[in-house]
Design an enzyme around this catalytic site. Structure first.
Site, PDB file in Angstrom:
ATOM      1  N   SER A  21       0.781  -1.323   0.076  1.00 43.39           N
ATOM      2  CA  SER A  21      -0.069   0.166  -0.057  1.00 43.39           C
ATOM      3  C   SER A  21       0.850   1.303  -0.057  1.00 43.39           C
ATOM      4  O   SER A  21       0.188   2.341  -0.253  1.00 43.39           O
ATOM      5  CB  SER A  21      -0.920  -0.083   1.199  1.00 43.39           C
ATOM      6  N   ASN A  79      -9.181  -1.306  -0.028  1.00 39.20           N
ATOM      7  CA  ASN A  79      -8.518  -1.157  -1.301  1.00 39.20           C
ATOM      8  C   ASN A  79      -9.420  -0.646  -2.391  1.00 39.20           C
ATOM      9  O   ASN A  79      -8.712  -0.148  -3.315  1.00 39.20           O
ATOM     10  CB  ASN A  79      -7.739  -2.598  -1.522  1.00 39.20           C
ATOM     11  N   GLY A 117       2.703  -0.895   4.084  1.00 39.99           N
ATOM     12  CA  GLY A 117       2.203  -1.823   2.985  1.00 39.99           C
ATOM     13  C   GLY A 117       2.382  -3.048   3.403  1.00 39.99           C
ATOM     14  O   GLY A 117       3.186  -3.583   4.360  1.00 39.99           O
TER      15      GLY A 117
HETATM   16  C1  REX Z   1      -3.899  -7.939   2.209  1.00 42.88           C
HETATM   17  C2  REX Z   1      -3.918  -9.432   2.667  1.00 42.88           C
HETATM   18  C3  REX Z   1      -3.402  -7.020   2.571  1.00 42.88           C
HETATM   19  C4  REX Z   1      -2.663  -9.725   2.924  1.00 42.88           C
HETATM   20  C5  REX Z   1      -3.757  -5.566   2.064  1.00 42.88           C
HETATM   21  N1  REX Z   1      -2.881  -5.140   1.633  1.00 42.88           N
HETATM   22  O1  REX Z   1      -4.949  -5.110   1.968  1.00 42.88           O
HETATM   23  C6  REX Z   1      -2.950  -3.568   0.940  1.00 42.88           C
HETATM   24  C7  REX Z   1      -1.901  -2.822   2.165  1.00 42.88           C
HETATM   25  C8  REX Z   1      -2.462  -3.613  -0.284  1.00 42.88           C
HETATM   26  O2  REX Z   1      -0.684  -2.862   1.831  1.00 42.88           O
HETATM   27  N2  REX Z   1      -2.495  -2.616   3.091  1.00 42.88           N
HETATM   28  C9  REX Z   1      -2.121  -2.368   4.411  1.00 42.88           C
HETATM   29  C10 REX Z   1      -2.500 -11.298   4.034  1.00 42.88           C
HETATM   30  C11 REX Z   1      -2.998  -2.575   5.535  1.00 42.88           C
HETATM   31  C12 REX Z   1      -1.429  -1.121   4.978  1.00 42.88           C
HETATM   32  O3  REX Z   1      -2.031  -0.093   4.240  1.00 42.88           O
HETATM   33  O4  REX Z   1      -0.396  -0.971   5.447  1.00 42.88           O
HETATM   34  N3  REX Z   1      -3.240 -11.346   5.100  1.00 42.88           N
HETATM   35  C13 REX Z   1      -0.975 -11.173   4.481  1.00 42.88           C
HETATM   36  C14 REX Z   1      -4.049 -12.356   5.006  1.00 42.88           C
HETATM   37  C15 REX Z   1      -5.037 -12.422   6.293  1.00 42.88           C
HETATM   38  O5  REX Z   1      -4.372 -13.195   3.940  1.00 42.88           O
HETATM   39  N4  REX Z   1      -5.928 -13.431   6.198  1.00 42.88           N
HETATM   40  O6  REX Z   1      -0.607 -10.705   5.689  1.00 42.88           O
HETATM   41  O7  REX Z   1      -0.075 -11.342   3.688  1.00 42.88           O
END
Ligand code: REX
Length: 420
Positions: A106, A205, A346
Site C-alpha cells: 500500500s 483497497n 504496506g
Molecule cells: C491483504 C492481505 C493485505 C494480506 C492488504 N494489503 O490489503 C494492502 C496494504 C495492499 O498494503 N494494506 C496495508 C495477507 C494494511 C497497509 O496499508 O499497511 N493477509 C498477508 C491475509 C489475512 O491473508 N488472512 O498478511 O499477507
C-alpha cells in the site's frame, strides 16, 4: 561542497540554527492536533540522532516474531545509515541487502495519490466532484467523491477481506490471476457498503482501485505510464517499477514468505505473483533508497505544488489513540517524542513495508521485513520509526546555551554518502 563545510557554514547563524531546531513546519494540516511537546523541551527532537542500535533491535524483533529477514534505511542531515538482519532468500541463504527490491504494497497508494493530485492540479479532475462524473454509472451512489476515495471515506467495502479470509488458499487462488479494475469494483459492490459517503474512515483497497481507474480515464494511458512519467523518471527511481501483471521482481530482490494461518505450518514463498488483486492500490516494486527519495521529494514539494501537498497532508484520525491519522493516500504517525512523520505502510503476501519522512523532508526511514500474516512481526518492524525519528540524545547532550548544529542545508537523499 562537503557535508562538513555545509555544517561549518551553518553554525554561523543562530537564526538558521533556531529554525533547524524546530519540528515539521506548520502546514495546512493545521486542522490536526499539534504535536505533543517533547518532555525534554522543544529543541529535543532536532538534536536527537537516529538510534541505529534501536533500529537493529526492531529488525531483530521482527525476526524473532517470524520474519526470515528485515532491513531499514535512514536518510538524514548526517547521511544515510542502513541496517540489515537475516536473509533475503531462505533457500540460497543470501543475506538481507538494502539494495534489494521488494513489493511495497500500500505504499503504492501514495504514488497513486500523487499522480491523481497532479491531475487535479492540472484541472483534469476535481477533488470534490462525484466519481460518477468521470466514470458514469460505476458507483451506485452519486455522493461518493474523489476525495472520499483518497481519504478512505467512500464506504466501498474492501473486497480483499473476503478474498484473503483464508490466507494461503486465498493467496493461491489469485496469485496468477489478472483482474480488470471493473471486476475488482464488482467484488466490492457485491458486498454492503460500510458507511455513508464521507461519514467515517474505513480503510479499503477498493478506493485506490477506483483511483487507478480515474487516472487511466483522465489520461487515456495505463497507470504504469503515469507513475513512470510523473514520479519514477523525474526522481530517477531506478529500482522502482509497476510491472502488473508480470509476476517477477527484476534484479536483486528479496524473496517474500507468507505465514499460513495454521501455527507451525511451513512458510509459503510468495515472491512471484501478479498482485492483480491490488494494482493501483498496492502493486509497486521498489527499494529502500528509492522509497526515501520518493518520500523526501514529496515532502519537499518536488512532486506537488503547495496547495496539493497541503491537501494531501491535511489529516483526520484513523483511530482513538490520537497518534494515527490519514490524509490523501498518506498516513501521519505522531511518535512518542513529538515528531510527526508522513508516509505509508504496506502489506502484500510475504512483505511488510514502512516508508515515512518528516514534514520538512529532512529525514526519512524505510523498513521492510520479508514476511506477512504475522502481525507481531509488523508491529516489531514499526519500532524502527521510533528508533530512527525519536532516536537518542546526541553526546554531549545539547544545552540551551549552545548553538545546535546546522541541519537546514541538505543535499538530496541520493547524494548523501552511504554509511553501513
Ligand atoms: C491483504 C492481505 C493485505 C494480506 C492488504 N494489503 O490489503 C494492502 C496494504 C495492499 O498494503 N494494506 C496495508 C495477507 C494494511 C497497509 O496499508 O499497511 N493477509 C498477508 C491475509 C489475512 O491473508 N488472512 O498478511 O499477507
Amino acid at each position: 561542497m562537503s557535508l562538513s563545510t555545509h555544517r561549518r557554514l551553518a553554525v554561523s547563524t543562530t537564526l538558521i540554527a533556531a529554525l533547524a531546531c524546530g519540528l515539521a513546519p506548520a502546514t495546512a494540516a493545521s486542522a490536526a492536533p499539534a504535536a505533543p511537546k517533547s518532555p525534554a523541551g522543544p529543541a529535543a527532537p532536532a538534536t536527537r540522532a537516529p538510534d541505529m542500535d534501536g533500529v537493529t533491535a526492531a529488525l531483530n524483533a521482527a525476526m524473532t516474531n517470524g520474519a526470515p529477514g528485515a532491513m531499514a534505511r535512514f536518510s538524514g542531515p548526517d547521511g544515510v545509515r542502513t541496517r540489515t538482519a537475516g536473509v533475503r532468500d531462505r533457500v540460497s541463504g543470501a543475506a538481507m541487502d538494502t539494495r534489494a527490491r521488494f513489493r511495497i504494497g500500500s505504499v503504492s497508494k501514495t504514488f497513486s495519490s500523487v499522480v491523481l493530485l497532479q491531475l487535479v492540479d492540472e484541472g483534469r479532475l476535481e477533488l470534490d466532484a462525484p466519481v460518477n462524473r468521470y466514470l458514469p454509472g460505476l458507483l451506485p451512489d452519486d455522493r461518493i467523491t474523489v476525495r472520499h476515495l483518497l481519504t478512505h471515506r467512500s464506504g466501498l467495502a474492501d473486497y480483499t477481506d473476503a478474498m484473503f479470509a483464508k490466507t494461503v488458499p486465498g493467496f493461491e487462488a489469485v496469485r496468477n490471476r489478472v483482474f480488470s479494475y471493473r471486476e475488482l469494483v464488482g467484488l466490492s459492490l457485491a458486498e454492503p457498503r460500510t458507511t455513508e459517503p464521507g461519514a467515517a474512515y474505513k480503510y479499503s483497497n477498493t478506493n485506490f482501485v477506483v483511483v487507478g481507474m480515474l487516472i487511466e480515464n483522465a489520461t487515456g494511458t495505463p497507470v504504469a505510464k503515469q507513475y513512470q512519467r510523473r514520479i519514477i523518471k523525474p526522481l530517477n527511481l531506478r529500482h522502482t517499477s509497476y510491472v502488473h501483471p508480470d509476476t517477477r521482481i527484476k534484479g536483486v530482490h528479496v524473496r517474500g514468505y507468507l505465514h499460513p494461518d495454521e501455527e507451525g505450518a511451513p512458510l509459503v514463498d510468495s515472491t512471484e505473483q501478479t498482485v492483480s488483486w491490488a494494482q493501483s492500490a498496492g502493486a509497486i516494486i521498489s527499494d529502500p533508497a528509492d522509497l526515501n527519495t520518493f518520500m523526501t521529494a514529496l515532502m519537499r514539494g518536488r512532486l506537488l505544488p503547495p496547495r496539493m501537498l497541503d491537501a494531501m497532508t491535511t489529516v483526520t484520525p484513523t483511530d482513538t489513540t490520537g497518534t494515527r491519522f490519514y490524509g490523501l493516500g498518506l498516513r501521519r504517525y505522531d511518535l512518542s517524542c513529538g515528531a510527526q512523520v508522513y508516509g505509508h505502510t504496506g502489506t502484500v503476501q510475504g512483505f511488510y513495508t514502512y516508508a515515512f519522512a518528516t514534514r520538512d523532508g529532512r529525514r526519512a526511514l524505510s523498513a521492510m521485513a520479508n514476511t506477512s500474516n504475522r502481525g507481531a512481526a509488523n508491529t516489531a518492524l514499526g519500532g524502527t520509526l521510533e528508533a530512527a525519528f525519536c532516536g537518542k540524545p546526541s553526546a554531549p547532550a545539547a544545552s540551551s546555551t549552545k548553538a545546535p548544529r546546522l541541519r537546514s542545508v541538505l543535499p538530496a537523499e541520493s547524494d548523501l554518502p552511504e554509511n553501513h
